[in-house]
Design an enzyme around this catalytic site. Structure first.
Site, PDB file in Angstrom:
ATOM      1  N   CYS A 106       4.658  -8.322  -1.371  1.00 33.90           N
ATOM      2  CA  CYS A 106       4.584  -7.224  -0.198  1.00 33.90           C
ATOM      3  C   CYS A 106       5.765  -6.632   0.373  1.00 33.90           C
ATOM      4  CB  CYS A 106       3.254  -7.436   0.869  1.00 33.90           C
ATOM      5  SG  CYS A 106       3.896  -8.508   2.052  1.00 33.90           S
ATOM      6  N   HIS A 155      10.050  -0.443  -7.048  1.00 34.38           N
ATOM      7  CA  HIS A 155       9.355  -1.206  -6.615  1.00 34.38           C
ATOM      8  C   HIS A 155       9.880  -2.300  -7.974  1.00 34.38           C
ATOM      9  CE1 HIS A 155       8.284   1.241  -9.617  1.00 34.38           C
ATOM     10  NE2 HIS A 155       7.921   0.635 -11.183  1.00 34.38           N
ATOM     11  N   ASP A 170       1.042  -1.270   0.324  1.00 31.89           N
ATOM     12  CA  ASP A 170       0.001  -0.235   0.140  1.00 31.89           C
ATOM     13  C   ASP A 170       0.907   1.510   0.080  1.00 31.89           C
ATOM     14  OD1 ASP A 170      -2.873  -1.749  -0.084  1.00 31.89           O
ATOM     15  OD2 ASP A 170      -1.809  -1.857   1.890  1.00 31.89           O
ATOM     16  N   GLN A 208       4.822 -11.785   4.135  1.00 31.97           N
ATOM     17  CA  GLN A 208       4.272 -12.948   5.517  1.00 31.97           C
ATOM     18  C   GLN A 208       2.820 -12.260   5.367  1.00 31.97           C
ATOM     19  OE1 GLN A 208       6.791 -11.108   8.382  1.00 31.97           O
ATOM     20  NE2 GLN A 208       8.146 -12.380   8.474  1.00 31.97           N
TER      21      GLN A 208
END
Length: 133
Positions: free
Chosen positions: A73, A40, A33, A77
């Site tokens: 993410c 990235h 988020d 996890q």
């Protein structure tokens, strides 16, 4: 039925090798988020976990012809594995190409430790954001 414990894992090195080799039919899905800022994986698709309720049908359609899908993410996890499970449960297997779904081991945190400054593999990297993560 798949569970978090049974999901396939892919290391950062394995993913980097596939990207460098120009792997076809590979999709990397980043479900971070607000923590998406700071870099990235090059070519990844950003579908923030907070939008998955609305965006899952779009994601399923977009990936229907992809053979290998890697979710991640920050740490892989919670959000990454959860998104991968949800994707597997909601996509319709009938009439689709065989597909293998992976979780990026150690998530973007592990990725950026090795490949953060590699501009062939990472875009928009900001080291200062990840130094104390």
């Amino acid at each position: 039925m798949a569970t978090i414990a049974t999901l396939h894992r892919m290391s950062a090195a394995q993913l980097a090798d596939r990207i460098r080799a120009g792997a076809r039919s590979l999709a990397i899905v980043d479900v971070r988020d607000d923590d998406h800022i700071g870099g990235h994986i090059k070519g990844s698709l950003h579908f923030a976990s907070g939008t998955l309720d609305v965006m899952m049908p779009t994601l399923i359609r977009r990936l229907e012809d992809v053979e290998t899908v890697v979710f991640h993410c920050a740490l892989s996890q919670q959000r990454g594995p959860g998104a991968a499970l949800r994707y597997l449960r909601e996509k319709k297997p009938e009439g689709t190409k065989p597909q293998t779904v992976y979780i990026l081991d150690r998530g973007f945190v592990g990725w950026q430790e090795v490949y953060g400054e590699d501009t062939q593999l990472t875009e928009n990297f900001r080291k200062e954001i990840w130094q104390n993560y």
